[in-house]
Design an enzyme around this catalytic site. Structure first.
Site, PDB file in Angstrom:
ATOM      1  N   TYR A  16       8.075  -9.232   6.195  1.00 34.51           N
ATOM      2  CA  TYR A  16       6.756  -8.561   6.190  1.00 34.51           C
ATOM      3  C   TYR A  16       5.709  -9.271   7.043  1.00 34.51           C
ATOM      4  CZ  TYR A  16       6.050 -11.256   1.723  1.00 34.51           C
ATOM      5  OH  TYR A  16       5.987 -12.199   0.739  1.00 34.51           O
ATOM      6  N   GLU A  17       4.618  -8.526   7.232  1.00 37.72           N
ATOM      7  CA  GLU A  17       3.493  -8.941   8.086  1.00 37.72           C
ATOM      8  C   GLU A  17       3.963  -9.236   9.517  1.00 37.72           C
ATOM      9  OE1 GLU A  17       0.400 -11.099   6.118  1.00 37.72           O
ATOM     10  OE2 GLU A  17       1.098 -10.436   4.153  1.00 37.72           O
ATOM     11  N   GLY A  18       4.867  -8.356   9.965  1.00 42.91           N
ATOM     12  CA  GLY A  18       5.498  -8.500  11.271  1.00 42.91           C
ATOM     13  C   GLY A  18       6.830  -9.196  11.088  1.00 42.91           C
TER      14      GLY A  18
END
Ligand SMILES: Cc1cc2nc3c(=O)[nH]c(=O)nc-3n(C[C@H](O)[C@H](O)[C@H](O)COP(=O)(O)OP(=O)(O)OC[C@H]3O[C@@H](n4cnc5c(N)ncnc54)[C@H](O)[C@@H]3O)c2cc1C
Length: 379
Positions: A362-364
């Site tokens: 997550y978050e890229g």
């Protein structure tokens, strides 16, 4: 690189460590097994001042900095990565864009209750067809006089269903590409804003991810964050800070699993001696330690860069990628050191290994971090 933190900031990090030991550790296993998010925990963190670490007292925070925030997230995640995520999303992904782009009125109305812990925050960017390709979303915001009307849905929303305040991204003009997305502050309870399914996950069981549904949701124009068309920029900058937070979460997960592995290796006896006496085990521990210290340097470096203001995208991408890979490697080795018992739910290392995996996603995803890093090298 100076990682020194002020005495008052040390106090807040110690507070997080004590909270993790006294409040989180006794119930972390049960909450993971039952897959429950305990909102009371976040409320208590708010009362202690932990939910507004980097924001000024005028906005309900404690006026520390982003290094102390990273260290506090690390301390919480050493014990409980689920609460680490809920805390990180609240502080970085929801509060930060309001702090950075909000008007004074928006800060007073929304940042203050977030930072003081009175309200919980969330960040709604991902959609079923728009994960890495965040501009491919179909949520729209149409301006009608003094308000916008939002329609669409968001998935995987951490703190979804609980958060009183969500920063939501929607297309205001699809034809403008990255200049056609805008950010809005949306309050829980706004008519037409409802919740869909909750995700059932491999790890971080003790936090919640829900679908957000918007059906003709009327959001006042005063809740537009930044200018119309700045949403994509706001989302990407917010995720830069979020990556420092995920790096800190990953570092904490690695440290937590490592501490259990060291203790177990001294206690478990095979062939008449503790397994720590076998070089195969002690060298594994040595490599785990070296990886953790490398990740720590990168995460703290990125947090210091965040304090300094300028661009920290590259530092954040490197910190997130390395720390999450280290978390995966260290937790896998921790399970190995526990042998068959590491594979059971009797011991916590399997939970650390399950929790570590998501930090690479997550978050890229870490492939996105490779794009950011290679882009900076080859510019
Ligand atoms: C537990 C959890 C919590 C989350 N919390 C939030 C939240 O609070 N708010 C929110 O908005 N989102 C949240 N997310 C969503 C998360 O950020 C996305 O899942 C993530 O960005 C990846 O998107 P995706 O799942 O659609 O994968 P995809 O984008 O479909 O990617 C699939 C694979 O393809 C790769 N890939 C995709 N594009 C490329 C490319 N151009 N080049 C190379 N490889 C590529 C990816 O790296 C990945 O390996 C959460 C997700 C989870 C699981």
């Amino acid at each position: 690189m100076d990682f020194a933190i002020r005495d008052m900031d040390k106090d807040i990090v110690k507070l997080a460590a004590d909270f993790a030991a006294k409040r989180l550790a006794p119930t972390v296993h049960e909450r993971d097994e039952k897959e429950v998010f305990d909102r009371a925990i976040l409320d208590e963190m708010g009362e202690l001042g932990l939910l507004g670490i980097p924001y000024g007292e005028e906005y309900g925070g404690v006026g520390a900095d982003f290094l102390s925030l990273a260290m506090a997230c690390e301390e919480i995640s050493k014990t409980d990565a689920s609460i680490g995520l809920s805390f990180e999303v609240h502080t970085n992904l929801c509060s930060w864009p309001i702090w950075k782009y909000g008007t004074e009125e928006q800060k007073q109305q929304y940042l203050k209750p977030l930072a003081s812990g009175e309200k919980l925050g969330a960040f709604g960017l991902t959609e079923p067809n728009a994960g890495t390709d965040a501009l491919n979303g179909s949520t729209t915001a149409v301006k009608q006089g003094d308000h916008y009307v939002l329609n669409g849905s968001k998935v995987f929303n951490t703190n979804g269903g609980e958060a009183e305040i969500t920063v939501v991204f929607a297309a205001t003009d699809k034809s403008k590409g990255s200049k056609g997305m805008s950010a809005f502050i949306v309050e829980k309870g706004t008519p037409g804003f409802t919740y869909g399914k909750s995700e059932i996950k491999m790890g971080i069981h003790a936090c919640v991810q829900k679908e957000l549904v918007f059906q003709d949701v009327v959001v006042p124009a005063a809740n537009l964050l930044g200018k119309e068309g700045e949403g994509f920029k706001i989302a990407m900058q917010t995720l830069d800070g979020g990556r420092v937070g995920v790096g800190a979460q990953a570092l904490g997960i690695a440290e937590g699993a490592f501490a259990h592995a060291v203790k177990y290796s001294k206690e478990r006896v095979q062939f008449g001696k503790p397994i720590a006496k076998f070089q195969a085990i002690s060298f594994m521990l040595a490599d785990m330690k070296a990886k953790i210290e490398s990740a720590r340097y990168l995460v703290y470096k990125a947090a210091v860069a965040m304090n300094e203001g300028g661009s920290y995208s590259l530092d954040a991408a490197i910190a997130k990628k390395v720390a999450s890979d280290v978390a995966m490697q260290v937790t896998t080795d921790a399970v190995q050191i526990f042998g068959g018992y590491g594979f059971t739910r009797e011991y916590p290392v399997e939970r650390y290994m399950r929790d570590a995996k998501i930090t690479q996603i997550y978050e890229g995803t870490n492939q996105v971090q490779q794009m950011v890093i290679s882009g900076a090298i080859l510019r």
